[in-house]
Design an enzyme around this catalytic site. Structure first.
Site, PDB file in Angstrom:
ATOM      1  CG  HIS A  73      18.342 -29.811  -7.423  1.00 13.64           C
ATOM      2  ND1 HIS A  73      19.061 -28.819  -8.057  1.00 13.64           N
ATOM      3  CD2 HIS A  73      17.604 -29.169  -6.489  1.00 13.64           C
ATOM      4  CE1 HIS A  73      18.763 -27.649  -7.538  1.00 13.64           C
ATOM      5  NE2 HIS A  73      17.880 -27.838  -6.571  1.00 13.64           N
ATOM      6  CG  ASP A 109      19.456 -25.283  -5.034  1.00 11.99           C
ATOM      7  OD1 ASP A 109      19.743 -24.715  -6.100  1.00 11.99           O
ATOM      8  OD2 ASP A 109      18.302 -25.643  -4.747  1.00 11.99           O
ATOM      9  CG  ASP A 142      15.029 -26.898  -8.260  1.00 11.21           C
ATOM     10  OD1 ASP A 142      15.071 -27.055  -7.018  1.00 11.21           O
ATOM     11  OD2 ASP A 142      15.135 -25.772  -8.799  1.00 11.21           O
ATOM     12  CG  HIS A 184       6.788 -23.307  -2.308  1.00 10.37           C
ATOM     13  ND1 HIS A 184       7.661 -22.878  -1.330  1.00 10.37           N
ATOM     14  CD2 HIS A 184       7.490 -23.269  -3.474  1.00 10.37           C
ATOM     15  CE1 HIS A 184       8.835 -22.584  -1.880  1.00 10.37           C
ATOM     16  NE2 HIS A 184       8.754 -22.820  -3.171  1.00 10.37           N
ATOM     17  NE  ARG A 215      10.449 -26.679   0.196  1.00 12.87           N
ATOM     18  CZ  ARG A 215      11.210 -25.942  -0.583  1.00 12.87           C
ATOM     19  NH1 ARG A 215      12.476 -25.726  -0.252  1.00 12.87           N
ATOM     20  NH2 ARG A 215      10.722 -25.393  -1.674  1.00 12.87           N
TER      21      ARG A 215
END
Length: 428
Positions: free
Chosen positions: A56, A150, A303, A307, A60
């Site tokens: 996971h 997801d 996960d 950002h 991007r």
């Protein structure tokens, strides 16, 4: 050099052994090994694990290269001891066609810091209305076997059933982001005492648990495989445990941050702690640890959600959800599971390499450390302890919840098919 001799490593935490790598494979494992001209790696006191596998990861690319790229993400993976990652489909454009998943797969091959296996979207555009090209993605060069929306839940039961039926034909798996959308409208954090005191919209545990309950029953009805992404509540643990007791083909993952952090941290209003699903209570954390130890939860998955600075350095309500995790995952697992005695290093290898490779069918990964196997390996110094400094991350993003926190363990070497991608803590 084609040969590398790792000396004195504790294979899966056991007795010290030597491991001789010749080209892409392990030639021999034993004591007192030697090889003329081999590069020597002194691994005394270190733990040798099979290369880690993350089921996971958000890379991007394409579309949000300001957050991460396949290159920077796989460099971060190698720094964290990973030799294979599964890239989630919520890119721009969405990975819902053979063309997009093949693009991601090719980028992984070109950069070479770890293997990249794309995850295909379940529905077109992640919109939850129409099945994506599941068969075409599976038959593509990328050979997709894991499908997930997801970031969004496949909340339509009919669509979820059809997806489970479709992937059953080729042994695929649907990885569900369990979040009932109508129960989480406007939600900002875990629903409970802290959310009430802070006046933030609450994210109830039942929003996750109700979807998991529905989906394990659908998987049982169809006779297909379902995987639960980032399970986060004690109630979810009990549902998965019940489903497994019935023989339902369900697997589940937990993230490192849900093993360590609680919703009490949200009192700081620091958006670095804003994540989906949200940080839960101490009771949930303890239940997750115990479930990972007893096998109810099958694997640890990061996960990894990078950002850019501007998407996190703002007021809480406007901030993006997610945390980077590839470079700190093994340390957090050592802190929460090994130091507490809940798992030994062999258990870590199972939860972070053997089992995720099996679930995702990552060929050549999650293999025993023995002669004839691919030399996908990770060395970790378990005695190291230091503060996390995101300035040294290989990831393009720095949104870690662990900045300044002391964590144990440091990955010193990562080998991908016998080639060092990380050597002495530095990217090759």
């Amino acid at each position: 050099m084609s040969k590398i001799l790792i000396r004195g490593a504790k294979v899966l935490g056991g007795e010290p052994q030597d491991v001789l790598i010749d080209g892409e494979t392990i030639e021999s494992v034993g004591t007192g090994l030697s090889a003329d001209g081999a590069q020597i790696v002194d691994a005394e006191g270190q733990i040798l694990l099979p290369g880690l596998v993350d089921l996971h990861t958000h890379l991007r690319e394409p579309g949000r290269e300001d957050s991460e790229t396949v290159l920077t993400g796989t460099r971060a993976a190698a720094s964290g001891g990973y030799t294979a990652v599964f890239a989630m489909a919520n890119t721009f454009p969405v990975a819902d066609t053979a063309g997009v998943v093949e693009q991601v797969w090719r980028l992984g091959k070109e950069h070479g810091y770890c293997d990249v296996q794309p995850i295909g979207a379940v529905t077109v555009g992640l919109e939850g209305k129409k099945l994506a090209e599941l068969g075409a993605m599976h038959e593509s060069t990328a050979g997709v076997t894991v499908f997930s929306d997801d970031g969004k839940c496949v909340d339509d039961a009919v669509i979820m059933r059809r997806a489970l039926e479709y992937v059953k034909a080729f042994g695929g798996v649907v990885a569900q982001h369990a979040q009932e959308p109508r129960l989480t409208e406007g939600a900002q954090m875990n629903e409970g005492v802290v959310s009430a005191e802070l006046g933030l919209g609450g994210w109830p545990a039942v929003a996750e648990e109700s979807i998991i309950a529905r989906d394990v029953l659908l998987a049982e009805h169809v006779g297909s495989r379902v995987h639960i992404c980032h399970l986060s509540t004690a109630g979810s643990v009990e549902i998965v445990r019940w489903a497994k007791s019935r023989g339902i083909d369900v697997t589940a993952e937990v993230t490192p941050h849900h093993l360590l952090l609680t919703d009490e941290l949200v009192r700081s209003y620091n958006p670095v702690y804003k994540v989906n699903p949200p940080l839960r209570t101490e009771r949930d954390v303890m239940a997750l640890r115990e479930a990972l130890a007893d096998g109810t939860i099958d694997i640890v998955a990061t996960d990894h959600a990078p950002h850019p600075h501007e998407d996190k350095d703002c007021e809480w309500a406007a901030a993006a959800m997610g945390m980077v995790g590839l470079e700190t995952a093994l340390s957090v697992v050592q802190e929460t599971m090994v130091r507490t005695g809940l798992l030994d290093w062999a258990g870590v290898a199972d939860r972070m390499s053997f089992t995720p490779a099996r679930i995702g069918r990552a060929e050549g990964h999650g293999r025993p450390v023995s002669a004839g196997e691919p030399a996908n390996l990770t060395l970790v110094d378990p005695a190291y302890r230091g503060a996390v400094d995101p300035a040294g991350f290989a990831s393009r993003s720095r949104n870690t919840p662990y900045e300044g926190r002391e964590l144990p363990g440091r990955v010193t070497h990562t080998f991908l098919r016998g080639r060092a991608t990380l050597m002495d803590g530095k990217l090759a």
